[in-house]
Design a protein around this motif. Structure first.
Motif, short mmCIF file in Angstrom:
data_model
loop_
_atom_site.label_atom_id
_atom_site.label_comp_id
_atom_site.label_asym_id
_atom_site.label_seq_id
_atom_site.Cartn_x
_atom_site.Cartn_y
_atom_site.Cartn_z
N VAL A 57 -1.48 3.99 -6.18
CA VAL A 57 -2.70 4.74 -6.52
C VAL A 57 -3.77 4.53 -5.45
N ASN A 58 -3.92 3.30 -5.00
CA ASN A 58 -4.89 2.97 -3.95
C ASN A 58 -4.16 2.24 -2.83
N PRO A 59 -3.55 2.98 -1.90
CA PRO A 59 -2.76 2.33 -0.84
C PRO A 59 -3.59 1.34 -0.03
N ALA A 60 -2.98 0.22 0.31
CA ALA A 60 -3.65 -0.79 1.11
C ALA A 60 -3.74 -0.33 2.56
N THR A 61 -4.71 -0.88 3.28
CA THR A 61 -4.85 -0.60 4.71
C THR A 61 -3.68 -1.22 5.46
N THR A 159 5.62 -1.59 -3.14
CA THR A 159 4.74 -1.94 -2.03
C THR A 159 3.31 -1.50 -2.29
N ARG A 160 2.36 -2.24 -1.68
CA ARG A 160 0.94 -1.89 -1.73
C ARG A 160 0.60 -0.78 -0.73
N PHE A 161 1.52 -0.52 0.21
CA PHE A 161 1.26 0.44 1.29
C PHE A 161 1.88 1.80 0.97
N ALA A 162 1.33 2.85 1.59
CA ALA A 162 1.90 4.19 1.43
C ALA A 162 3.31 4.22 2.01
#
Length: 345
Positions: A57-61, A159-162
């Motif tokens: 929902v909120n991808p990490a940098t 994963t936290r990333f896209a």
């Protein structure tokens, strides 16, 4: 198994996998159980021919250093507790095997989606098997009279990333678990790996692997050859981290000590030589600690083994560790521990 019999790689993605229909299940559960019938059923099952992909929902940098956890969750029957254990590792990426979708034994949950939600992550999930029953003999006894809502079992990456790309990588022709002879749980499908590409400081592939449990070292070498063919064709020169349950028991069976386990595993398991030839290293991203765990009902004399591994190419791994698969209340969450490593690009 001939070289031409390997199933095709799957790169199509969907928001939600199809569930096998009642008509399909009737066909799978009846008739003669042979490979021709198995292959026809596999091709007709839409869930075997796509990867379910949900972005965070909120991808990490994107980052240049991250923590990766790898865990065979043994059905993932304890979602909140397992998520808490993974959160404690600080993992940015989780390579997950033996994940259920709509199985009575795990509460008919979509365990990957539920786990990812608890972790605040996106995920890619691919089906390894369509289960035609309730599971192994213990699960059949525990869940008598219950019904699977979907009956899917597979591997995932959370994963936290896209997620830029995702693919299902078959590691055999399939069908080994379909014949009723000597099989306590009938299934459609075969062993596979689930790969995703993340665009971090540079593109990196992360691959969750599950090898067959009923085979031998030369069979695992063949599975590795198939895995490396996929990696070569799919990943090119990109960096790759492979992790999973390789069921590589031969080092323990032959009594390797800790030094031999890390320094010369290829003497018992030729799969390691194949991976080294392809540029993969395991020494910097693993410890020699066992990665299997006994349940309370297991034979206490059964040997603990290191069968879960990371293999790294084009990355700088550090701080490998093994985390006990135990909940805060002392319950065993899986028959595999969690392995964790930090990687820098």
């Amino acid at each position: 198994m001939s070289e031409t019999s390997l199933r095709n790689r799957v790169t199509s993605t969907v928001d939600l996998l199809d569930r096998p229909s009642h008509t399909w299940r009737e066909a799978a559960e009846g008739g003669e159980a042979n490979l021709t019938r198995h292959d026809s059923l596999l091709q007709a099952a839409g869930c075997m021919n796509a990867v379910e992909l949900r972005q965070p929902v909120n991808p990490a940098t994107p980052a240049s250093s991250l923590t990766v956890a790898c865990w065979n969750l043994e059905r993932c029957k304890h979602v909140p507790e397992s998520a808490a254990r993974l959160q404690g590792t600080g993992a940015d990426i989780c390579l997950l095997t033996e994940m259920d979708l709509g199985m009575a034994r795990s509460g008919n949950r979509h365990t990957t989606a539920d786990l990812a939600h608890h972790l605040g992550m996106g995920y890619a999930f691919g089906v390894e098997f369509i289960e035609l029953g309730l599971g192994d003999r213990r699960e059949q006894a525990e869940h008598t009279g219950e019904r699977n809502e979907a009956g899917l079992h597979g591997n995932a990456v959370a994963t936290r990333f896209a997620i830029d790309r995702a693919a299902l990588l078959p590691l055999d022709r399939g069908g080994m678990w379909y014949s009723p002879d000597g099989i306590d749980q009938r299934r459609i499908g075969g062993r596979m790996a689930l790969a995703v590409r993340l665009c971090l400081a540079e593109p990196v592939w992360f691959v969750a692997v599950h090898y067959e449990s009923r085979l031998f070292p030369h069979d695992r070498e063949r599975e590795t050859a198939y895995l490396l063919r996929h990696v070569d064709e799919l990943c090119g020169d990109d960096a790759v981290l492979v992790g999973g349950d390789f069921n590589c028991r031969a080092m323990a069976d032959e009594g390797f000590d800790d030094a031999a386990l890390l320094d010369r595993p290829q003497e018992a398991e030729p799969m390691f030589a194949r991976l080294a030839e392809a540029g993969f290293d395991w020494r910097a991203c693993n410890t020699a600690q066992p990665t299997t765990r006994l349940h309370s009902w297991d034979d206490r004399k059964r040997m603990l083994k290191k069968i879960d591994w990371f293999f790294s190419r084009g990355l700088k791994p550090s701080a490998p560790r093994v985390i006990p698969a135990v909940a805060a209340d002392g319950r065993t969450l899986s028959d595999h521990e969690i392995i964790v490593v930090t990687v820098s690009l």
